[in-house]
Design a protein around this motif. Structure first.
Motif, PDB file in Angstrom:
ATOM      1  N   ILE A 400       0.902  -1.253   0.482  1.00 28.43           N
ATOM      2  CA  ILE A 400       0.346   0.540  -0.173  1.00 28.43           C
ATOM      3  C   ILE A 400       0.759   1.351   0.159  1.00 28.43           C
ATOM      4  O   ILE A 400       0.164   2.508  -1.102  1.00 28.43           O
ATOM      5  N   SER A 401       2.185   1.617   0.812  1.00 25.35           N
ATOM      6  CA  SER A 401       2.787   2.832   0.990  1.00 25.35           C
ATOM      7  C   SER A 401       3.421   2.694  -0.502  1.00 25.35           C
ATOM      8  O   SER A 401       3.718   3.695  -1.071  1.00 25.35           O
ATOM      9  N   LYS A 402       4.506   1.917  -1.553  1.00 24.23           N
ATOM     10  CA  LYS A 402       4.932   1.229  -1.911  1.00 24.23           C
ATOM     11  C   LYS A 402       3.393   1.605  -3.304  1.00 24.23           C
ATOM     12  O   LYS A 402       4.056   3.159  -4.253  1.00 24.23           O
ATOM     13  N   ARG A 407       1.941   6.394  -6.561  1.00 26.37           N
ATOM     14  CA  ARG A 407       1.214   8.007  -6.830  1.00 26.37           C
ATOM     15  C   ARG A 407       1.818   9.539  -6.415  1.00 26.37           C
ATOM     16  O   ARG A 407       0.460  10.548  -6.342  1.00 26.37           O
ATOM     17  N   ASN A 408       2.143   9.680  -6.339  1.00 27.42           N
ATOM     18  CA  ASN A 408       3.239  10.903  -5.325  1.00 27.42           C
ATOM     19  C   ASN A 408       1.999  10.775  -5.004  1.00 27.42           C
ATOM     20  O   ASN A 408       2.192  12.877  -4.355  1.00 27.42           O
ATOM     21  N   ILE A 409       1.464  10.224  -3.708  1.00 26.42           N
ATOM     22  CA  ILE A 409       0.679  10.464  -2.555  1.00 26.42           C
ATOM     23  C   ILE A 409       1.355  10.273  -0.696  1.00 26.42           C
ATOM     24  O   ILE A 409       2.046   9.626  -1.109  1.00 26.42           O
ATOM     25  N   ASN A 410       1.101  11.803  -0.574  1.00 28.93           N
ATOM     26  CA  ASN A 410       1.483  11.509   0.659  1.00 28.93           C
ATOM     27  C   ASN A 410       1.566   9.870   1.690  1.00 28.93           C
ATOM     28  O   ASN A 410       0.568   9.898   1.999  1.00 28.93           O
ATOM     29  N   VAL A 411       2.404   9.150   2.687  1.00 30.34           N
ATOM     30  CA  VAL A 411       2.138   7.826   2.687  1.00 30.34           C
ATOM     31  C   VAL A 411       2.716   8.762   4.097  1.00 30.34           C
ATOM     32  O   VAL A 411       4.328   8.453   5.150  1.00 30.34           O
ATOM     33  N   PRO A 412       1.383   8.838   5.685  1.00 30.07           N
ATOM     34  CA  PRO A 412       1.801   8.669   6.934  1.00 30.07           C
ATOM     35  C   PRO A 412       2.328   8.143   7.641  1.00 30.07           C
ATOM     36  O   PRO A 412       2.649   6.723   7.659  1.00 30.07           O
ATOM     37  N   GLU A 413       3.495   8.489   8.914  1.00 29.31           N
ATOM     38  CA  GLU A 413       4.123   7.322   9.685  1.00 29.31           C
ATOM     39  C   GLU A 413       3.221   7.093  10.018  1.00 29.31           C
ATOM     40  O   GLU A 413       2.368   7.748  10.884  1.00 29.31           O
ATOM     41  N   GLN A 429      -9.280   6.182   0.873  1.00 33.18           N
ATOM     42  CA  GLN A 429     -10.136   7.354   0.905  1.00 33.18           C
ATOM     43  C   GLN A 429      -9.147   8.180  -0.906  1.00 33.18           C
ATOM     44  O   GLN A 429      -9.480   8.459  -1.405  1.00 33.18           O
ATOM     45  N   LYS A 430      -7.706   8.017  -0.227  1.00 32.62           N
ATOM     46  CA  LYS A 430      -7.044   8.423  -2.093  1.00 32.62           C
ATOM     47  C   LYS A 430      -7.599   7.541  -2.533  1.00 32.62           C
ATOM     48  O   LYS A 430      -7.417   8.460  -3.998  1.00 32.62           O
ATOM     49  N   LEU A 431      -7.503   6.150  -2.778  1.00 32.35           N
ATOM     50  CA  LEU A 431      -7.859   5.788  -4.160  1.00 32.35           C
ATOM     51  C   LEU A 431      -8.573   5.134  -4.904  1.00 32.35           C
ATOM     52  O   LEU A 431      -8.728   5.200  -6.335  1.00 32.35           O
ATOM     53  N   GLY A 432      -9.812   6.193  -3.772  1.00 26.72           N
ATOM     54  CA  GLY A 432     -10.934   6.056  -4.889  1.00 26.72           C
ATOM     55  C   GLY A 432     -11.506   4.538  -4.796  1.00 26.72           C
ATOM     56  O   GLY A 432     -12.705   4.094  -5.578  1.00 26.72           O
TER      57      GLY A 432
END
Length: 482
Positions: A400-402, A407-413, A429-432
């Motif tokens: 998921i993080s990869k 997609r240049n979406i921020n990955v929260p820690e 939510q981000k990927l719909g």
């Protein structure tokens, strides 16, 4: 009734103790990988797969290596005293595991548990040996092996229900059962006769290392032990990787629905409150198959040479382990675990038999004492395969993080306040996508099932190495009978 009278009371107490110890161990261990890696908001620890491998592999290696030394300690301090120390350590360690939450602390407490278990292992088998004789040792160890598997089967069934209430209850259960074993030892276990040991414990341990060095000069035997590490590292994926793989990639609600149509009562008692089947219940099929089929499989392979039975058994087990990870349909697990179990039942007992046959007559006990070493090495390698190797190929959170990074979406820690489940909801939510769609997307694009290739390669490599090993030693007249 007459068969029961063949054995003294201590024999039966030892078997009951073994059943409870295996109940406690497998009740915890079958769920341990899930507890270490599941999301923190479920009450688990939320560790990474790499951290899981770091904890499980080296510590269980330690557990299987130590009996080489702890047997000598028990011979001097006494079996009853050693068992009491062992159960005291294990009961305390199980209890502490419910409360420690950091990698260093979990590792340290797990080491304490391993020390207790390592003290227990040689004492209980020695007790069985000292309470049987030439006329009943075969059935005696058969009863003992049956107790091992009954305990290994029942433990996860109870633990699975308890962890739905609270993860802590799993460790409370194991701690209580081991404390009960301590009571059994205190009041009912009779110290078997032991030869008086000469010299100090320090001298005995020095002698053990000297004997191990003597064994290590037998190049053929050492090569065999190294080869068998491959089998145990593959076998241990049943505990290290499969429960996590099932939780991440398989929708076990379809199993629940099928079972409910057959027996609503059974579905409700085996299934979860969410109408799924827990991973530990499915992996526990292996123990059930052993209870049902071990005698039959042993009868089939008894006519084969040990080396041939091992080669065939490990090959079959490799097919089984590959099929476990090759599909995300949980219905296939019934067959794949059965195939794996048949291979395990054909090969595992033959390893001990083979060691007994290739050992020089005057050194059989010494060689058999080293039979734990491949199990130790297998757990160490299993920790690596199920840790960093598994993480980068099949861990859902890693993938998921990869995908978010691609997609240049921020990955929260990940933190105590932002768990693995929060990350999955964030990704949905981000990927719909909903949960099922995201899982299928990752399966189709990242192919986590490809982890089967790694495990299959280990198994096939072991089979090939055994075959070559067999062909080479058969050139020597002394080994033609094998």
């Amino acid at each position: 009734m007459r068969k029961r009278q063949q054995f003294p009371r201590t024999f039966w107490i030892a078997n009951i103790i073994e059943l409870f110890e295996r109940f406690a161990w497998y009740g915890m261990f079958m769920l341990f990988a899930l507890y270490l890696t599941s999301s923190k908001d479920t009450g688990a620890l939320g560790f990474s797969q790499q951290e899981k491998g770091l904890i499980m592999g080296p510590v269980v290696f330690f557990l299987y290596f130590l009996p080489v030394l702890t047997g000598a300690i028990a011979d001097r301090t006494g079996y009853k005293k050693t068992l009491m120390i062992s159960f005291g350590l294990m009961s305390a360690a199980y209890l502490m595991l419910a409360y420690v939450t950091t990698v260093p602390l979990v590792f340290s407490v797990f080491v304490l548990l391993a020390i207790g278990a390592a003290l227990f292992k040689p004492v209980i088998t020695a007790t069985i040996a000292k309470n049987t004789n030439d006329s009943n040792s075969s059935i005696g160890f058969g009863i003992f092996y049956m107790m091992v598997n009954i305990g290994a089967f029942l433990g996860p069934l109870f633990a699975s229900k308890l962890r739905e209430l609270d993860w802590h209850y799993v460790f409370f259960m194991s701690s209580f059962i081991i404390a009960f074993n301590l009571v059994l030892v205190l009041f009912f276990y009779k110290e078997p006769p032991r030869e008086k040991q000469k010299g100090s414990l320090k001298e005995a341990i020095r002698s053990i290392f000297k004997n191990i060095f003597v064994v290590f000069t037998d190049l053929k035997f050492i090569v065999f032990l190294i080869i068998i590490i491959g089998f145990w590292s593959m076998y241990n994926q049943l505990f290290y990787s499969l429960p996590v793989f099932i939780a991440d990639w398989m929708d076990t609600s379809i199993l629940y629905e099928s079972l409910y149509k057959f027996s609503p009562w059974l579905a409700e008692h085996i299934g979860t409150k969410n109408h799924t089947i827990s991973p530990e219940i499915l992996t526990n099929l292996d123990a059930l198959y052993i209870i049902i089929f071990q005698v039959f499989i042993s009868g089939l392979v008894m006519r084969f040479k040990p080396i041939n039975a091992m080669i065939a058994g490990i090959f079959v087990a490799t097919i089984g382990i590959s099929l476990m990870f090759a599909f995300n349909n949980p219905m296939y697990l019934f067959l794949s675990i059965l195939i794996f179990g048949i291979g395990e039942m054909a090969s595992s007992p033959k390893i001990m038999e083979y060691i007994g046959k290739i050992a020089p007559k005057e050194k059989v006990a010494l060689y058999m004492g080293c039979s734990y070493l491949p199990m130790a090495g297998g757990n160490l390698l299993a920790g690596i395969l199920s840790g960093p190797v598994y993480e980068k190929r099949a861990d859902k959170i890693y993938l998921i993080s990869k995908e978010l990074e691609v997609r240049n979406i921020n990955v929260p820690e990940l933190t105590d306040n932002f768990t693995k489940n929060d990350l999955m909801a964030y990704a949905e939510q981000k990927l719909g996508m909903n949960s099922a769609d995201l899982t299928q997307y990752l399966w189709n694009n990242y192919h986590p099932e490809s982890i089967w290739i790694i495990y299959a390669a280990v198994g096939i490599g072991t089979v090939i190495a055994l075959f070559v090993f067999d062909r080479l030693i058969l050139r020597k007249n002394a080994f033609k009978a094998l």
